[in-house]
Enzyme design. Sequence first.
Site, mmCIF file in Angstrom:
data_model
loop_
_atom_site.group_PDB
_atom_site.id
_atom_site.type_symbol
_atom_site.label_atom_id
_atom_site.label_comp_id
_atom_site.label_asym_id
_atom_site.label_seq_id
_atom_site.Cartn_x
_atom_site.Cartn_y
_atom_site.Cartn_z
ATOM 1 N N TYR A 141 0.834 -1.198 0.000
ATOM 2 C CA TYR A 141 0.000 0.000 0.000
ATOM 3 C C TYR A 141 0.872 1.252 0.000
ATOM 4 C CZ TYR A 141 -3.611 3.320 1.416
ATOM 5 O OH TYR A 141 -4.468 4.393 1.473
ATOM 6 N N LYS A 173 1.155 3.977 -3.054
ATOM 7 C CA LYS A 173 0.747 5.368 -2.829
ATOM 8 C C LYS A 173 1.912 6.330 -3.072
ATOM 9 C CE LYS A 173 -3.601 4.942 -1.938
ATOM 10 N NZ LYS A 173 -4.621 5.537 -2.842
#
Length: 231
Positions: free
Chosen positions: A152, A156
């Site tokens: 994640y 990002k």
Amino acid sequence: MTVALITGANKGIGFETARQLTEAGYAVYLGARDAERGEKAAAEIGARFVHLDVTDDASVNAALATVEETEGRLDVLVNNAGVLVADPLDGPTALRVFDVNAVGIVRVTEAALPLLRRAENPRVVNVSSSLGSFWVNTNPDRVEHGMFLPLYAASKAAASMLTVQYAKAYADIRFNAVEPGPTATDMTAGFGIDDIAGPPAESAKIVVRLATLDLDVPTGTLQDKDGELAW
């Protein structure tokens, strides 16, 4: 009427962003890959549903074709669709996470660029995360310092870098990334932030602020509720 398209908008921050922009008088296209949930969400707030799966080129192109046919331009694009997967930490999972969180931004943005360039004040908001910030991850005073979500966080970071690169390439379009803050959504449930997570409506206010900027504001930034956040 200002035209906005939001991906992953049938729930959570995306839905609240769509609701707030609709209440502000925008013509909002609520993008979702689940047609039943998307149509229900759009009807609830008076938005217009478009089937949009950010991992599928044909779906993305069809959604933007619908906006073009109906509106002829796009003023605001919010790349909100995202996934949060902690394990297994392997190749297939990494491909899935990056396909949604980073490659999806490229698919949708590239398809939307011709319509954005027809607008007088085009804006793109990429919903990123402080977990994608190198400064945050290496700062022991931040709660993110103790979190281990490599896929994640890395995806990002890619989303934030895409924001910077697009801002350099298109000076006539405002590209900004946003850290919406810890938010209580289906995606974040079970990841240890329940005690600090706020409602999606509050997080959406930050997205809406960036989505309604004028041409004389910064571009290529990462921002949270307090303003610009270090990369």
